[in-house]
Design a protein around this motif. Structure first.
Motif, PDB file in Angstrom:
ATOM      1  N   ASP A 671       0.824  -1.210   0.000  1.00 39.75           N
ATOM      2  CA  ASP A 671       0.000   0.000   0.000  1.00 39.75           C
ATOM      3  C   ASP A 671       0.858   1.260   0.000  1.00 39.75           C
ATOM      4  OD1 ASP A 671      -2.428  -1.369  -0.002  1.00 39.75           O
ATOM      5  OD2 ASP A 671      -2.417  -1.605   2.171  1.00 39.75           O
ATOM      6  N   ILE A 673       1.128   3.624  -2.090  1.00 40.05           N
ATOM      7  CA  ILE A 673       0.481   4.871  -2.524  1.00 40.05           C
ATOM      8  C   ILE A 673      -0.106   5.606  -1.315  1.00 40.05           C
ATOM      9  CG2 ILE A 673      -1.380   5.869  -3.918  1.00 40.05           C
ATOM     10  CD1 ILE A 673      -0.978   3.579  -5.897  1.00 40.05           C
ATOM     11  N   GLU A 700      -3.118   9.156 -10.151  1.00 34.21           N
ATOM     12  CA  GLU A 700      -3.739   8.275 -11.141  1.00 34.21           C
ATOM     13  C   GLU A 700      -2.686   7.510 -11.923  1.00 34.21           C
ATOM     14  OE1 GLU A 700      -6.159  10.897 -13.426  1.00 34.21           O
ATOM     15  OE2 GLU A 700      -7.805  10.921 -11.957  1.00 34.21           O
ATOM     16  N   GLU A 703      -1.744   4.653  -9.764  1.00 35.81           N
ATOM     17  CA  GLU A 703      -2.804   3.635  -9.779  1.00 35.81           C
ATOM     18  C   GLU A 703      -2.722   2.807 -11.054  1.00 35.81           C
ATOM     19  OE1 GLU A 703      -4.718   2.907  -7.369  1.00 35.81           O
ATOM     20  OE2 GLU A 703      -4.752   4.649  -6.044  1.00 35.81           O
ATOM     21  N   TYR A 704      -2.489   3.465 -12.168  1.00 36.96           N
ATOM     22  CA  TYR A 704      -2.377   2.755 -13.447  1.00 36.96           C
ATOM     23  C   TYR A 704      -1.152   1.842 -13.450  1.00 36.96           C
ATOM     24  CZ  TYR A 704      -1.672   1.820 -18.391  1.00 36.96           C
ATOM     25  OH  TYR A 704      -1.461   1.182 -19.581  1.00 36.96           O
ATOM     26  N   GLU A 706       0.154   0.344 -10.913  1.00 35.06           N
ATOM     27  CA  GLU A 706      -0.137  -0.854 -10.106  1.00 35.06           C
ATOM     28  C   GLU A 706      -1.026  -1.825 -10.864  1.00 35.06           C
ATOM     29  OE1 GLU A 706       1.642  -1.551  -7.390  1.00 35.06           O
ATOM     30  OE2 GLU A 706       2.502   0.289  -8.204  1.00 35.06           O
ATOM     31  N   LYS A 707      -1.914  -1.302 -11.680  1.00 35.42           N
ATOM     32  CA  LYS A 707      -2.755  -2.170 -12.509  1.00 35.42           C
ATOM     33  C   LYS A 707      -1.884  -3.003 -13.449  1.00 35.42           C
ATOM     34  CE  LYS A 707      -6.049  -1.830 -16.343  1.00 35.42           C
ATOM     35  NZ  LYS A 707      -6.799  -0.879 -17.214  1.00 35.42           N
TER      36      LYS A 707
END
Length: 877
Positions: A671, A673, A700, A703-704, A706-707
């Protein structure tokens, strides 16, 4: 003759333990003096149990070889059967009531404060490995469940649960419990309950509500004690005393929901007995009215108002204003010889400050800082009418050294530990509730977790810890496993990184252990530390218990030998301060001096002392890392100290390598972020660069990223150093010169700095080319990433965004793994001499294969010839 006795009007616990004792000791029969409850009769009929019983009137006057007494230790409660005691050659007692009030001399006693005597008997059966049938197991199960209120009463112990489980394993029928322990009220019980509620008087003693009531009924009524439980719950009382006349006797029943009121003391006044929370007596020589008068007298004598704060606080108070400087505080401490003072603002307590913290702060050059900057802000206050036991909670259990007393928001006094001890000594005796609370506190600080270790650790790890403990004991040392290993064991998280702390010499223990295990050992004699490395690479760190102190903020610590308690005190946060003793005699003893278990339960990150971040500013990062890892909150006081350390710019003093490791560790967290957001909220990111700021768009991007990383992990099950990707994205706003400056701050080696900078630049250049390229072919993608490590490919992906996701995924799925079938030997066999042209041919062929121009080795050969012809033509031209 060998007989078993139990108390008059026996319940399931009495008859079950008596029958079991008869079987264990091969007795002849059970002697009874009164009838049995209807539920017991029903059980005996249902299971067709042949319990050998004899009424006291059937016993002839003869010598008795052995008397077993169960669920009783007071002559009066045996009724007429007490006359047999003088004829016994030997007496054994099994009982679960407190020892106080005991007036029967016994040759052997099994008296333990369990929830039931059936538990004690069951443990004896287990120790002796005796076989029991289903009927006896079920009867004992009923005894346990009845006396513990279906395992819900406060007298229930873990041993009662273990005993119940053992009985069920040995044929005890749990389904019999609700059938034979009937808690529905009969008509006569309802009649008495109504009388008791109508006659109820509630006394206020200190802060406690004490109920007193009475009732009368001409016939015998069983299980009147159930009514006491119902009333105390209905009325929300702290304790209750009831007197019920049935036939020619008066029943006394006392119940308590608080440690401060011991109802057994009242029962003893009626020649009865029981526990501090549940007691009873049968009164034959008094009328109901006489019993009620005596009850009032006993309550007055045994339940006295408890001291309140204003009776033992110190007043007037020495305090310091919140805006006073460290040096001014020191003058007050020295002038009045104080160790702790309240910090006050406009007459109200806003914190606590200790002389130790002030001295340490001055040592660190903080003489002109206000005391409010490091004062303790997590503390408890009381008012002048606060009862003694609540103050005791704060001082003993919560370990607060000084308790401010406030009246209408203004400081009027303080209670020190000395005040508290003096108040204790003035009491006629140490109250039971204090002993109980100290015992409970001790259980939290020192309890055995051997079973937890055995249940959660692999056998290899468990055996290693046992071996180290046994060897330490042989050497006359104490060994403990400490820190994160213990924390994660308690939190049920897998962690097999073993750190051993030794009271003695860790190097000696490590070397001996390594020799026995055939392992390597690396010792650091100056610090008395060592690492044992097994053949399979598994390692164990050994350290001598030590104390550390800092000459100035962020300095390397000065180390000296010490005890385990002092060693644990030097650690960063309370959750990391637990230890488990490994010595053979105390294996599995959990040590928790600083409330780690409470903080784990409360999900709180808390420092051990007020200058923790001053001593070691890198703890700022660790506080955030642990908070996100465990989903904990940073405690209010720790939060305030952390912010102050940031304001003092102590992060600038952290050694470069340590600073890098802390940000690397954070970027390696799942975690991370959330951790980055916390770093920004605490204004920590600015210490890396003023240009590092997490906007909504930048978050963002993370987040991308991590995807994509999650997708990669699922697809390939391959470990990559994700921190590098996240590191590159975090510092993406920095230009090359700023990046180089940052890596110099991190004390990167020249080669490592060059490597990281090169990879970041190649990734950034790839991103620029992707944005410019109109037609993106597989060969284009390959050429952008062929010299870029996977971690930095994902960095490129994060900064170019989702529009290019298909190309990134295709790179890892297909493009990266495409290779030629043709090689140098094949080119030579085709008649070409090795030269620099070979590389040109291979590069062009690979691009063609990536783009689907060539599909097999024949295509590759044919196209290779064509490329060689073109190169020859270029040479001629």
């Amino acid at each position: 003759m060998k007989v078993v006795l139990t108390h008059v009007n026996p319940d399931f616990d009495a008859i079950a333990s008596a029958y079991a004792a008869l079987r264990i000791h091969s007795c002849d029969f059970i002697v009874y003096t009164t009838g049995f409850d209807e539920n017991i009769k029903k059980f005996i009929r249902h299971y067709d149990i042949n319990i050998p019983l004899k009424h006291i009137n059937e016993i002839k006057a003869e010598d008795i070889e052995l008397i077993i007494i169960t669920d009783c230790k007071v002559r009066e409660r045996l009724g007429d059967a007490a006359s047999l005691l003088d004829k016994a050659k030997r007496v054994i007692i099994y009982d679960h009531h407190p020892v106080s009030g005991k007036d029967i001399e016994a040759d052997e006693e099994f008296i333990f404060s369990f929830g039931s005597t059936s538990t004690i008997i069951t443990e004896r059966i287990k120790v002796k490995s005796l076989e029991i049938d289903s009927e006896l197991a079920t009867l004992l199960l009923l005894g346990i469940y009845e006396d513990t209120g279906f395992l819900t009463y406060s007298n229930t112990t873990p041993r009662d649960l273990y005993a119940a489980a053992y009985l069920i394993e040995n044929g005890g029928e749990l389904s019999a419990v609700p059938i034979h322990i009937n808690r529905e009220l009969s008509r006569s019980q309802v009649f008495i309950l109504n009388q008791l509620l109508q006659n109820l008087t509630v006394l206020k003693i200190a802060n406690f509500s004490v109920g007193v009531s009475f009732a009368s009924y001409d016939e015998y009524v069983s299980e009147v004690s159930i009514l006491a439980h119902k009333i105390i719950n209905i009325e929300g009382l702290d304790s209750l005393f009831i007197l019920v006349r049935v036939e020619d006797r008066v029943l006394f029943i006392g119940r308590s929901n608080t440690d401060e009121i011991d109802v057994s003391k009242i029962a003893e006044g009626f020649k009865g007995g029981g526990h501090s929370y549940a007691a009873s007596a049968i009164i034959k020589d008094m009328t109901l009215h006489e019993s009620l008068e005596k009850l009032k007298y006993l309550i007055k004598e045994n339940i006295k108002p408890i001291k309140v704060a204003k009776e033992f606080m110190t007043s007037p108070v020495k305090f310091i204003e919140h805006d006073k400087k460290f040096k001014e505080a020191l003058e007050l401490f020295m002038k009045y010889n104080l160790n702790t003072m309240p910090v006050v603002k406009k007459g109200k307590t806003v914190g606590l400050i200790s002389r130790k913290d002030i001295l340490q702060g001055i040592k660190h050059g903080l003489s002109d800082e206000p005391v409010s900057s490091i004062m303790q802000t997590e503390y408890y206050t009381v008012n002048p009418d606060t009862p003694f036991h609540l103050v005791e909670d704060i001082i003993l259990e919560k370990r607060q050294k000084l308790v401010p007393v406030e009246d209408n928001g203004k400081l009027v006094g303080v209670i020190t530990r000395t005040d508290f001890i003096r108040a204790m000594s003035e009491l006629s005796k140490t109250p039971k509730y204090i002993l109980g609370r100290i015992s409970q506190m001790g259980n939290r600080r020192f309890k055995n977790v051997k079973n937890l270790m055995k249940g959660r650790l692999p056998e290899k790890i468990y055996n290693i810890l046992k071996e180290i403990g046994e060897m330490a004991q042989e050497l006359g040392m104490n060994a403990y496993v400490v820190g994160g290993f213990v924390r994660d064991l308690i939190m049920k998280i897998e962690n097999y990184d073993i750190d051993i702390v030794v009271e003695g010499d860790a190097v000696i223990l490590a070397k001996k252990y390594a020799k026995v295990k055939g392992a390597k050992v690396s010792a650091h004699y100056k610090f008395k530390t060592a690492v044992v490395i097994f053949k399979d690479g598994f390692r164990i760190d050994f350290a001598t218990a030590r104390i550390e102190y800092y000459d100035f903020p962020a300095a390397a610590p000065v180390v000296e030998d010490s005890s385990i308690k002092t060693d644990l005190y030097r650690r960063d946060f309370t959750i990391n301060t637990m230890a488990i003793k490994l010595n053979k005699d105390e294996f599995g003893q959990l040590i928790d001096y600083f409330g780690a278990q409470s903080d784990i339960k409360d999900k709180k990150i808390r420092v051990l002392h007020n200058l923790s971040f001053v001593d070691d500013p890198s703890r700022i990062f660790r506080a955030i890392r642990f908070a996100v890892r465990f989903n904990f909150n940073i405690g209010p006081h720790t939060d305030r100290l952390l912010k102050h350390a940031v304001n003092l710019k102590l992060i600038d003093r952290i050694v470069g390598q340590r600073l890098f490791l802390e940000i690397k560790y954070i970027l390696s967290e799942k975690d991370y972020i959330k951790a980055l957001k916390m770093l920004q909220n605490y204004e920590v990111l600015k210490f890396f660069s003023d240009n590092i700021y997490l906007t909504k768009e930048r978050l963002e991007d993370f987040e991308y990223l991590e995807k994509l990383l999650n997708w990669f992990n699922i697809q390939f099950k391959k470990e990559i150093e994700v921190w590098k990707t996240r590191f590159s994205l975090l510092f993406h706003p920095l230009k090359v010169s700023a990046l180089q400056k940052l890596m110099t701050r991190f004390e990167f080696t020249k080669n490592y700095k060059k490597h990281i900078i090169t990879q970041i630049l190649k990734a950034r250049n790839a991103a620029i080319k992707f944005k410019k390229q109109k037609i993106i072919t597989p060969s284009f993608v390959y050429n952008q990433f062929k010299e870029v490590e996977d971690e930095f490919v994902f960095y490129t992906a994060a900064i170019i965004g989702e529009d290019y996701e298909e190309y990134i995924k295709n790179y890892f799925l297909k493009i990266k793994h495409v290779c030629l079938e043709i090689n140098g030997d094949i080119l030579i066999s085709l008649g070409y001499k090795p030269s620099s042209k070979f590389k040109i041919v291979f590069d062009r062929l690979l691009e063609m294969k990536l783009d689907g121009v060539v599909k097999n080795i024949e295509d590759e050969k044919m196209m290779a010839k064509k490329i060689f012809e073109e190169l020859a033509c270029e040479g001629d031209c």
